[in-house]
Design an enzyme around this catalytic site. Structure first.
Site, PDB file in Angstrom:
ATOM      1  CB  CYS A 283      -0.928  -0.003   1.197  1.00  0.00           C
ATOM      2  SG  CYS A 283      -0.033   0.092   2.726  1.00  0.00           S
ATOM      3  CD  GLU A 384      -4.984   0.319  -4.331  1.00  0.00           C
ATOM      4  OE1 GLU A 384      -6.182   0.054  -4.100  1.00  0.00           O
ATOM      5  OE2 GLU A 384      -4.093   0.234  -3.470  1.00  0.00           O
TER       6      GLU A 384
HETATM    7  P1  NAD Z   1     -10.001  -6.228   0.164  1.00  0.00           P
HETATM    8  O1  NAD Z   1     -10.658  -4.942   0.466  1.00  0.00           O
HETATM    9  O2  NAD Z   1     -10.489  -7.007  -1.005  1.00  0.00           O
HETATM   10  O3  NAD Z   1     -10.121  -7.224   1.429  1.00  0.00           O
HETATM   11  C1  NAD Z   1      -9.707  -6.839   2.728  1.00  0.00           C
HETATM   12  C2  NAD Z   1     -10.529  -7.606   3.757  1.00  0.00           C
HETATM   13  O4  NAD Z   1     -11.897  -7.246   3.607  1.00  0.00           O
HETATM   14  C3  NAD Z   1     -10.457  -9.117   3.613  1.00  0.00           C
HETATM   15  O5  NAD Z   1     -10.347  -9.673   4.901  1.00  0.00           O
HETATM   16  C4  NAD Z   1     -11.773  -9.495   2.944  1.00  0.00           C
HETATM   17  O6  NAD Z   1     -12.261 -10.746   3.370  1.00  0.00           O
HETATM   18  C5  NAD Z   1     -12.721  -8.401   3.406  1.00  0.00           C
HETATM   19  N1  NAD Z   1     -13.716  -8.046   2.385  1.00  0.00           N
HETATM   20  C6  NAD Z   1     -13.529  -8.022   1.038  1.00  0.00           C
HETATM   21  N2  NAD Z   1     -14.654  -7.616   0.407  1.00  0.00           N
HETATM   22  C7  NAD Z   1     -15.571  -7.376   1.389  1.00  0.00           C
HETATM   23  C8  NAD Z   1     -16.928  -6.926   1.369  1.00  0.00           C
HETATM   24  N3  NAD Z   1     -17.549  -6.643   0.224  1.00  0.00           N
HETATM   25  N4  NAD Z   1     -17.565  -6.794   2.542  1.00  0.00           N
HETATM   26  C9  NAD Z   1     -16.938  -7.067   3.700  1.00  0.00           C
HETATM   27  N5  NAD Z   1     -15.665  -7.504   3.780  1.00  0.00           N
HETATM   28  C10 NAD Z   1     -14.976  -7.652   2.638  1.00  0.00           C
HETATM   29  O7  NAD Z   1      -8.437  -5.923   0.050  1.00  0.00           O
HETATM   30  P2  NAD Z   1      -7.281  -6.903  -0.435  1.00  0.00           P
HETATM   31  O8  NAD Z   1      -7.409  -7.121  -1.912  1.00  0.00           O
HETATM   32  O9  NAD Z   1      -7.182  -8.075   0.456  1.00  0.00           O
HETATM   33  O10 NAD Z   1      -6.002  -5.996  -0.127  1.00  0.00           O
HETATM   34  C11 NAD Z   1      -5.491  -5.044  -1.026  1.00  0.00           C
HETATM   35  C12 NAD Z   1      -5.961  -3.654  -0.697  1.00  0.00           C
HETATM   36  O11 NAD Z   1      -5.589  -3.312   0.630  1.00  0.00           O
HETATM   37  C13 NAD Z   1      -5.343  -2.586  -1.576  1.00  0.00           C
HETATM   38  O12 NAD Z   1      -6.337  -1.666  -1.939  1.00  0.00           O
HETATM   39  C14 NAD Z   1      -4.306  -1.937  -0.689  1.00  0.00           C
HETATM   40  O13 NAD Z   1      -3.985  -0.597  -1.015  1.00  0.00           O
HETATM   41  C15 NAD Z   1      -4.984  -2.018   0.637  1.00  0.00           C
HETATM   42  N6  NAD Z   1      -4.041  -1.910   1.739  1.00  0.00           N
HETATM   43  C16 NAD Z   1      -4.014  -0.731   2.418  1.00  0.00           C
HETATM   44  C17 NAD Z   1      -3.127  -0.559   3.469  1.00  0.00           C
HETATM   45  C18 NAD Z   1      -3.075   0.741   4.207  1.00  0.00           C
HETATM   46  O14 NAD Z   1      -2.363   0.828   5.191  1.00  0.00           O
HETATM   47  N7  NAD Z   1      -3.809   1.763   3.803  1.00  0.00           N
HETATM   48  C19 NAD Z   1      -2.277  -1.612   3.840  1.00  0.00           C
HETATM   49  C20 NAD Z   1      -2.340  -2.806   3.135  1.00  0.00           C
HETATM   50  C21 NAD Z   1      -3.244  -2.940   2.076  1.00  0.00           C
END
Ligand code: NAD
Length: 491
Positions: A283, A384
């Site tokens: 991220c 992104e």
């Molecule tokens: P994601 O949003 O798809 O999933 C994150 C979590 O949310 C998972 O545990 C998943 O099971 C849950 N989730 C997914 N869809 C959901 C929904 N519709 N309703 C409820 N829960 C749901 O993210 P990802 O693909 O696992 O991770 C990548 C993303 O995380 C990127 O956008 C990245 O920039 C971000 N990220 C941000 C930081 C930060 O510090 N800002 C750090 C790491 C990653």
């Protein structure tokens, strides 16, 4: 295959999930199925919350200095198992072993900081706020709290929360990403060796249904989330509707500004690592490099050469410098975005699409990609990408670069490379991002500083890590007391 279905850890023991739907956990470099992960599991959430609530009264009464003794043991366990955990991260996430080891160091650092809870959790007081009246503020734990985490740091991100949450006296439920659930499963086997009271730490696997069950459960007091911005917004809104406090870290589109006076060799090496390390799935990864003045040509040529020389392969091979992206769908999405950039008028300096790695033909590999002249207002510059793609944009002045940067919806991180103190100060002062690097490519705050995303990269007030985490996981209580001297028996 049903034999390798991942269990949950609830009330101090492993138990099968009640889920009806499961998904394969797949090694992104080989395509091999590693396990099956539950997708629903609302009943498991209810059981985990019940056991966490039952454990809370005794845990909050456990003195902070006793609570942190578990963390001292945990630090040692993580140190002892660092290599094994790193291999597990690489196997399910794809990043290289070097990157996986670095992730574990960051997790351990958060355990170390949370060991300071007896000091960090202290309140403050003042005598004689009125004559004979004293006032104090103390911090108390909230109760049952939960963390919902993403795929890109299977161990580090949960550790932005867990050590602080339990050290402050809360009981804690972790819902890891369903794409990388194996690392937390192993970490919970290590937690088991701590002999914590049952219910203090629970693991519930699942996807949206499990998340919704946590968001809607009236006993859960606080939600820590890290993931994409649309999900962060959803979780923040639903938490608020249900009266919970929430800290939601979202997606990113990080910019680096390269001035002509920057040390080009160092800058190129650092920006290349930032953009392509972890296959661009950090991220804090640089996604857009804005070159100013003459840096346009010098930086462009150097970065294309450096990116093209990276060795892409299976993260378990020590020679690999960059691994695959997480899923086949991610690979397709990223390759389509590269195509969209081209159709918007960008030129592709280095094209990583259609990459094949010998002996790993099933892997989700994309090689480093560099796009030049990406239109600042176009779709690609707003989206992104979360993959190994660096967009080059040109500006004539620092002001113009800051203006381009300010148009981003995200504000996770921004960096400048220069030898000019005045330019660096101007950038630090004006840039609209929460984690700022001056000649630093990945501006990742140490555990004793907040992980400070801004704009669409963060919803909430208190960030993860350090003092912010302590504020987030505690409630302030203010006590005003009067003891009149005539009430005292004379001794
Ligand atoms: P994601 O949003 O798809 O999933 C994150 C979590 O949310 C998972 O545990 C998943 O099971 C849950 N989730 C997914 N869809 C959901 C929904 N519709 N309703 C409820 N829960 C749901 O993210 P990802 O693909 O696992 O991770 C990548 C993303 O995380 C990127 O956008 C990245 O920039 C971000 N990220 C941000 C930081 C930060 O510090 N800002 C750090 C790491 C990653």
């Amino acid at each position: 295959m049903t034999t390798n279905r991942l269990p949950n850890y609830i009330n101090g023991r492993w138990q099968n999930s009640t889920a009806k739907e499961f998904a394969d956990v797949i090694n992104p470099a080989t395509g091999e199925t590693l396990a099956q992960v539950p997708l629903d599991g609302e009943r498991d959430v209810a059981e985990a919350v019940e056991s966490a609530a039952a454990a809370f009264p005794e845990w909050r009464r456990t003195p902070p200095q006793d609570r942190i003794q578990y963390l001292f043991k945990l630090k040692q366990l993580l140190e002892d198992h660092e290599e094994e955990l790193a291999r597990l991260i690489t196997t399910e996430n794809g990043k290289t072993l070097v990157e996986a080891r670095a992730e574990i160091r960051r997790a351990i650092e958060n355990v170390e900081v949370a060991c300071g809870i007896p000091t960090l959790m202290q309140g403050y007081n003042l005598e004689d706020v009125a004559k004979g009246v004293d006032e104090m503020m103390i911090r108390q734990p909230l109760g049952v709290v939960a963390a919902i985490t993403p795929f890109n740091f299977p161990i580090m991100v949960p550790f932005w929360f867990i050590p602080y949450g339990i050290a402050c006296g809360n009981t804690f439920i972790v819902k890891p990403s369903e794409k990388v659930p194996l690392a937390m499963r192993r970490v919970f086997e290590l937690f088991e060796q701590l002999s914590l009271p049952p219910g203090v730490l629970s693991l519930v696997n699942g996807a949206k249904p499990a998340v919704d069950a946590l968001l809607d459960h009236p006993t859960v007091r606080a939600i820590s989330f890290v993931g994409s911005t649309p999900v962060a917004k959803y979780i923040y809104a639903r938490s608020a509707t249900n009266g919970k406090r929430a800290q939601c870290q979202g997606g990113a589109k990080n910019h680096v500004v390269v001035l002509p006076d920057a040390d080009m060799e160092t800058t190129t090496r650092i920006v290349s690592d930032s953009a392509f390390g972890c296959a661009g799935q950090r991220c804090l990864a640089v996604s857009v490099a804005i070159t100013v003045g003459d840096a346009r040509n010098t930086f462009r040529d150097a970065i294309a050469e450096s990116a093209g020389a990276l060795n892409v392969g299976y993260g378990l091979d020590e020679a690999s410098q960059m691994g695959p992206v997480i899923t086949r769908e991610s690979k397709t999405r990223i390759e389509e975005l590269i195509g969209r950039g081209k159709s918007e008028g960008a030129s592709v300096l280095l094209d990583g699409r259609g990459a094949k790695v010998t002996n790993h033909e099933q892997g989700n590999f994309i090689k480093p990609t560099v796009l030049e002249n990406v239109p600042p207002g176009g779709e690609l510059s707003k989206t992104e990408i979360f993959g190994p793609v660096l967009s080059l944009v040109h500006a004539d002045t620092v002001d113009e670069a800051l203006d381009i940067l300010s148009q981003s919806l995200y504000g996770n991180a921004a960096s400048i490379f220069t030898q000019s103190g005045a330019a660096a100060r101007k950038f630090r002062y004006e840039v609209e991002a929460g984690n700022v690097g001056i000649n630093i490519g990945v501006a990742a705050p140490m555990a004793y500083f907040p992980f400070s995303g801004w704009k669409d990269s963060f919803l909430g007030v208190m960030h993860s890590q350090g003092r912010d985490a302590v504020e987030f996981y505690t409630e302030k209580k203010v006590i005003i007391e009067r003891w009149q001297s005539q009430w005292s028996r004379k001794f």
